[in-house]
Scaffold this motif. Structure first.
Motif, PDB file in Angstrom:
ATOM      1  N   LEU A   1      11.036  -7.679 -10.703  1.00 45.49           N
ATOM      2  CA  LEU A   1      10.849  -9.027 -11.250  1.00 45.49           C
ATOM      3  C   LEU A   1      11.655  -9.247 -12.526  1.00 45.49           C
ATOM      4  N   SER A   2      11.684  -8.256 -13.396  1.00 49.79           N
ATOM      5  CA  SER A   2      12.448  -8.433 -14.634  1.00 49.79           C
ATOM      6  C   SER A   2      13.940  -8.511 -14.365  1.00 49.79           C
ATOM      7  N   SER A   3      14.442  -7.776 -13.376  1.00 49.79           N
ATOM      8  CA  SER A   3      15.865  -7.889 -13.058  1.00 49.79           C
ATOM      9  C   SER A   3      16.171  -9.241 -12.421  1.00 49.79           C
ATOM     10  N   VAL A   4      15.252  -9.774 -11.618  1.00 51.41           N
ATOM     11  CA  VAL A   4      15.450 -11.114 -11.053  1.00 51.41           C
ATOM     12  C   VAL A   4      15.475 -12.149 -12.170  1.00 51.41           C
ATOM     13  N   ILE A   5      14.554 -12.016 -13.132  1.00 48.78           N
ATOM     14  CA  ILE A   5      14.490 -12.975 -14.235  1.00 48.78           C
ATOM     15  C   ILE A   5      15.749 -12.915 -15.095  1.00 48.78           C
ATOM     16  N   VAL A   6      16.335 -11.742 -15.232  1.00 51.36           N
ATOM     17  CA  VAL A   6      17.533 -11.603 -16.061  1.00 51.36           C
ATOM     18  C   VAL A   6      18.789 -12.001 -15.300  1.00 51.36           C
ATOM     19  N   PHE A   7      18.945 -11.502 -14.079  1.00 48.29           N
ATOM     20  CA  PHE A   7      20.222 -11.659 -13.389  1.00 48.29           C
ATOM     21  C   PHE A   7      20.323 -12.937 -12.557  1.00 48.29           C
ATOM     22  N   LEU A   8      19.238 -13.535 -12.138  1.00 46.98           N
ATOM     23  CA  LEU A   8      19.309 -14.768 -11.360  1.00 46.98           C
ATOM     24  C   LEU A   8      19.917 -15.927 -12.157  1.00 46.98           C
ATOM     25  N   PRO A   9      19.501 -16.184 -13.401  1.00 48.13           N
ATOM     26  CA  PRO A   9      20.168 -17.266 -14.147  1.00 48.13           C
ATOM     27  C   PRO A   9      21.644 -16.993 -14.405  1.00 48.13           C
ATOM     28  N   MET A  10      22.005 -15.732 -14.589  1.00 44.70           N
ATOM     29  CA  MET A  10      23.422 -15.410 -14.805  1.00 44.70           C
ATOM     30  C   MET A  10      24.243 -15.701 -13.558  1.00 44.70           C
TER      31      MET A  10
END
Length: 124
Positions: A20-29
């Protein structure tokens, strides 16, 4: 030998948390790259806070009065934050609570008078 099956829920929790934290970080990028928001141009790099270019170096020092006014705002804002719970619980605290709050308000009034006398509330 220890039974490692007890640690399986912790491992599952860690995997879900990292996912979840990687989705939250990398999805907006990745969305920014796909929509073109990451490509800078003159309009995107222009000033947007005040609407006009800064006149001097942004790393210049602020006047001390700015910080003084900010600190005074925080002090008197906290006073209001202490007044609401005190007013709600005044029936339970009785005269001891009332006296304590009057001492607190008296100290703040003395501080306000001192700041006023020193000219901390004057802005030029």
């Amino acid at each position: 030998m220890t039974d490692l099956s007890q640690y399986l829920p912790i491992l599952i929790f860690l995997v879900i948390a990292v996912g979840l934290s990687s989705v939250i970080v990398f999805l907006p990028m990745s969305v920014a790259r796909l929509t073109g928001a990451a490509k800078p141009n003159a309009d995107k790099l222009s000033e947007y806070e005040c609407g006009f270019p800064a006149f001097e170096d942004p790393r210049s020092q602020f006047d001390v009065r700015f910080y003084l006014v900010a600190i005074l705002f925080i002090v008197f804002d906290l006073e209001a934050a202490f007044l609401f719970p005190w007013a709600v619980s005044l029936k339970m605290t009785g005269w001891a609570g009332w006296t304590t709050m009057m001492v607190f308000l008296g100290e703040l009034a003395i501080g306000l008078a001192y700041a006023w006398k020193k000219g901390a509330l004057d802005w030029e």
